[in-house]
Design a protein around this motif. Sequence first.
Motif, PDB file in Angstrom:
ATOM      1  N   ALA A 127      71.580  65.928  16.705  1.00 53.22           N
ATOM      2  CA  ALA A 127      72.348  64.685  16.755  1.00 53.22           C
ATOM      3  C   ALA A 127      72.639  64.152  15.358  1.00 53.22           C
ATOM      4  O   ALA A 127      73.734  63.639  15.088  1.00 53.22           O
ATOM      5  CB  ALA A 127      71.584  63.638  17.570  1.00 53.22           C
ATOM      6  N   SER A 128      71.682  64.286  14.456  1.00 58.45           N
ATOM      7  CA  SER A 128      71.826  63.713  13.111  1.00 58.45           C
ATOM      8  C   SER A 128      72.906  64.400  12.291  1.00 58.45           C
ATOM      9  O   SER A 128      73.367  63.853  11.283  1.00 58.45           O
ATOM     10  CB  SER A 128      70.488  63.802  12.360  1.00 58.45           C
ATOM     11  N   GLN A 159      74.356  60.815  21.232  1.00 56.37           N
ATOM     12  CA  GLN A 159      74.955  60.344  19.974  1.00 56.37           C
ATOM     13  C   GLN A 159      76.479  60.445  20.030  1.00 56.37           C
ATOM     14  O   GLN A 159      77.198  59.530  19.595  1.00 56.37           O
ATOM     15  CB  GLN A 159      74.407  61.170  18.806  1.00 56.37           C
ATOM     16  N   GLN A 162      77.858  57.679  22.103  1.00 56.47           N
ATOM     17  CA  GLN A 162      77.806  56.417  21.361  1.00 56.47           C
ATOM     18  C   GLN A 162      78.976  56.330  20.384  1.00 56.47           C
ATOM     19  O   GLN A 162      79.634  55.286  20.263  1.00 56.47           O
ATOM     20  CB  GLN A 162      76.477  56.323  20.612  1.00 56.47           C
TER      21      GLN A 162
END
Length: 328
Positions: A127-128, A159, A162
């Motif tokens: 996700a990062s 993620q 979002q």
Amino acid sequence: MYVAVTNPRVLCLGEILFDCLADQLGRSLEQVESWTPYPGGAPANVACALVKLGTPAGFIGCVGQDEPGNNLVQLLQEVGVDSQGIQRHATAPTRQVYVVRSDKGDREFAGFGELDTTQFADAFLQASQLPESLFVDADFLVLGTLELAYPQTRKAIAQALQLAEQYDLKVVMDINWRPMFWPDSNAALPLIQEHLKHVDFLKIAKEEAELLFNTADAGAIVNKLDSVEGVLITDGDQEVKYCLNEYEDKLPAFSVDVKDTTGAGDGFVAGFIQQLCQHGLKCLATAESTRNVVKYASAVGALTTLKPGAIAAQPTAKEVGEFLKACP
């Protein structure tokens, strides 16, 4: 060769893999003598199909630092798919799945060979490392549900959702139910149901609709979900049912000489999104224009079945146009 365009309008997140198709039709896994690998994976198929139809698309996913991974990344780049969102895993291999086929070309997934489903690179999308910049100018996010099976990729999907909300992307989900991808298939349905709350357009196969909603009535599913703008239900070579912007109808499938059904549903999804990108959501403003959108999507799906493999068979916009003229 298709030319890549920066700022893809559609982002497709999930798996890219090799479908190892049985060369001998009508045989079980044990009876097959040889296999031919074809690039696939539903979100990757959609991204490639969109680019071939003239809509800029990007792929977000994870492959291994191995030759199959190199080949898949190279393929996406050759087609013209934006590859900024591709991650590489140092040790996990790129996924391959064995696919047996009936005498009619219908496929059945038959396993991953010697590895467990959780051991492939696509299960480790971080996700990062999702490039937020891709979401700024995009219009659509396309998701399947297979990657919900793996904790790390599930976080990446959260993620992405979002970011989609933050930058006002429409979310299109194709259920693409494959129990063999899940370590625990009993955990699948609650997770899928939870993620449906974030979906704007849902594409679902008839048997998936009956599994998830106990109905194959598109209008009834729209009412059950309450938050979606439309539902499309495909049924192989049978009719497509849809409820889009409150226009509910069904459309017979095109009759074509099917060689391989792999990727047909992904072609349908790409055709649908291509029409929304080309004409805007106003193309769902009347019953007739909505029907034309579904007809276009059906044509893309039908043409994808004329050759083996999901990506190699995908049509261009010109080919779809000619096909629709010949099949009014």
